[in-house]
Motif scaffolding. Sequence first.
Motif, PDB file in Angstrom:
ATOM      1  N   TYR B 138      10.061 -28.471  14.095  1.00  0.00           N
ATOM      2  CA  TYR B 138       9.364 -27.303  14.802  1.00  0.00           C
ATOM      3  C   TYR B 138       8.413 -28.052  15.883  1.00  0.00           C
ATOM      4  O   TYR B 138       8.037 -27.226  17.051  1.00  0.00           O
ATOM      5  CB  TYR B 138       8.850 -26.388  14.050  1.00  0.00           C
ATOM      6  N   GLY B 139       7.950 -29.302  15.465  1.00  0.00           N
ATOM      7  CA  GLY B 139       7.054 -29.843  16.780  1.00  0.00           C
ATOM      8  C   GLY B 139       5.656 -29.028  16.684  1.00  0.00           C
ATOM      9  O   GLY B 139       5.128 -28.569  15.940  1.00  0.00           O
ATOM     10  N   THR B 140       5.330 -29.102  18.151  1.00  0.00           N
ATOM     11  CA  THR B 140       4.128 -28.674  18.563  1.00  0.00           C
ATOM     12  C   THR B 140       3.977 -27.370  19.497  1.00  0.00           C
ATOM     13  O   THR B 140       5.435 -27.221  20.044  1.00  0.00           O
ATOM     14  CB  THR B 140       2.881 -29.642  18.851  1.00  0.00           C
ATOM     15  N   SER B 141       3.392 -26.614  19.510  1.00  0.00           N
ATOM     16  CA  SER B 141       3.222 -25.569  20.703  1.00  0.00           C
ATOM     17  C   SER B 141       3.206 -25.889  22.094  1.00  0.00           C
ATOM     18  O   SER B 141       2.657 -26.957  22.488  1.00  0.00           O
ATOM     19  CB  SER B 141       1.940 -24.690  20.335  1.00  0.00           C
ATOM     20  N   ALA B 142       3.973 -25.147  22.799  1.00  0.00           N
ATOM     21  CA  ALA B 142       3.790 -25.254  24.461  1.00  0.00           C
ATOM     22  C   ALA B 142       2.858 -24.167  24.886  1.00  0.00           C
ATOM     23  O   ALA B 142       2.578 -23.348  24.158  1.00  0.00           O
ATOM     24  CB  ALA B 142       5.107 -25.075  24.829  1.00  0.00           C
ATOM     25  N   ARG B 163       1.228 -29.515  23.164  1.00  0.00           N
ATOM     26  CA  ARG B 163       1.997 -30.268  24.052  1.00  0.00           C
ATOM     27  C   ARG B 163       0.980 -30.632  25.275  1.00  0.00           C
ATOM     28  O   ARG B 163       1.051 -31.794  25.819  1.00  0.00           O
ATOM     29  CB  ARG B 163       3.249 -29.425  24.663  1.00  0.00           C
ATOM     30  N   PRO B 182       9.881 -34.694  21.388  1.00  0.00           N
ATOM     31  CA  PRO B 182       9.488 -34.040  20.159  1.00  0.00           C
ATOM     32  C   PRO B 182       8.697 -34.826  18.958  1.00  0.00           C
ATOM     33  O   PRO B 182       8.866 -35.999  18.964  1.00  0.00           O
ATOM     34  CB  PRO B 182      10.988 -33.686  19.356  1.00  0.00           C
ATOM     35  N   SER B 183       7.695 -33.946  18.366  1.00  0.00           N
ATOM     36  CA  SER B 183       6.839 -34.780  17.424  1.00  0.00           C
ATOM     37  C   SER B 183       6.912 -34.227  16.050  1.00  0.00           C
ATOM     38  O   SER B 183       7.924 -33.426  15.573  1.00  0.00           O
ATOM     39  CB  SER B 183       5.387 -34.204  17.818  1.00  0.00           C
ATOM     40  N   PRO B 228       3.270 -23.995  15.282  1.00  0.00           N
ATOM     41  CA  PRO B 228       3.815 -23.162  15.928  1.00  0.00           C
ATOM     42  C   PRO B 228       4.410 -21.938  15.357  1.00  0.00           C
ATOM     43  O   PRO B 228       4.649 -21.132  15.863  1.00  0.00           O
ATOM     44  CB  PRO B 228       4.914 -23.813  17.074  1.00  0.00           C
TER      45      PRO B 228
END
Lengths: 201, 280
Positions: B138-142, B163, B182-183, B228
């Motif tokens: 899910y990565g990080t937030s924008a 982000r 993506p992280s 997120p």
Amino acid sequence: MTEIHRETLRPRAPWSRVLTHGQVLTIVDLDGNQAVDFLAYDAHDTSQAYSAQATLQAQDTIFLTTGSVLRDNEYDPLLTVVADEVGRHDTLGGACSKESNTLRYGHHTHSQHACVENFMHELSRYGMGKRDHVPNVNWFMNVPVDPDGALGIVDGISAPGLSLSLRAEKDVLVVVSNCPQINNPCNGFDPSRVELVVTHG
Amino acid sequence: MSTDQPQPTATTAGARAHARAQEQAARDGGFPNRPTVPAAAADLPGEAVWAERVAPGGYAHRVLAAGTAIQLTDLDGDACASLLLYHADMPWERLNVADTVKVQWQVYTTAGQLLLSDQARVLATVIGDTSGRHDTLYGTSAQARNEQRYGDGSPEGSSPAGRELFVLGASKHGLGRRDVPPSISFFQGVRIDAGGRPEWLGSAGPGATVTLRTELPVIVLVANAAHPLDPRTAYTSSPLRITAWRDRVTAPADNLWHATPEGRRAFENTADHRTGRTAR
């Protein structure tokens, strides 16, 4: 509905096009179980690239199907899946590359053509390069996640003639790699044709 | 401002004295997130090279040599250490989360997992994990998402998007927005159910650690922003401790080198690259 473009993409080949806002791209899996690796960018600011992670954040499943919205890394909608005859598509597996093939199957696969090569070739036409390449969607590819976290590319659930359609939510550069992989079941071990149709209205 | 009494900063000499007095005041307390420079920490097994606390909603960045151990600690239980790695010699080579999970047939990160680059090399290995709650999907937030959820996602605001923090860190190394892929996130877990839906597990509690070992020289970017999928209505983030010390790269004699055929080939590719880059 006005047809703007129609072509059959040969096995293993790349393709790209700028879809203007509202145009619909339909991808037809002509021969069945052909993985179609897919990237998208805001046509006016290509630093805004498709993001699997932003896309997943905004929906309640890891799979894509009708109604799913592909988002870019700034969380903006790029494309919406407006029709899908398969049921679900992969967001996790990314693309095959000559490099990753050496890890997955052995160094003997290094000379084989791969999706990242297709992506790089097509991106180069737009002044884009390695920095612009990010993990992609895989249409028609079946990647389940088991309860223990194991995931893998397994036999497909698509069939000859099944299709999906994507509506551009703004002007979008779309890049396709008609996957050349022969070492896993994503193409039924036999890469095949897809049809690409662009319509409007 | 009153002009009845001269302000202490009304002159250059006064401003200088005022500025210089601040360091001692900080040493006396009140700024626990200041970095230790040069790096020092009493509890490390090797020579310290990085000691920093990342504030809630903050970020950190560093260039580290191959063979460095990095330990991340979730001090209070609400840290979320989103991580990006770039090959410092050629930053277009970077962490590829899709290859990382696909090549290793596993989406749930824990000790033993290799963090793979897009060039089929090992940027870092996970050599320790007391949390078990991490997320590769899910990565990080924008910024736009945090604006929707919390009313603000700007880096200067109260609910910074990961982000945007990554972009700030990346820019310090000459990298821009298109260099932020993506992280992977540590300390806030997500599990996928049989239908493909995510369940947010949150953290394992205060004090959990993850320890990485760099296998190539790397640029490390860390964003400590709320996950997120964190369902809490308030942006929730707590300090993250980062320490690093000199270690060594994984060698053919190590069990990890041979743990899987995919991993062995990744270590072989990495050694092959290091050999090519090393002058005799």
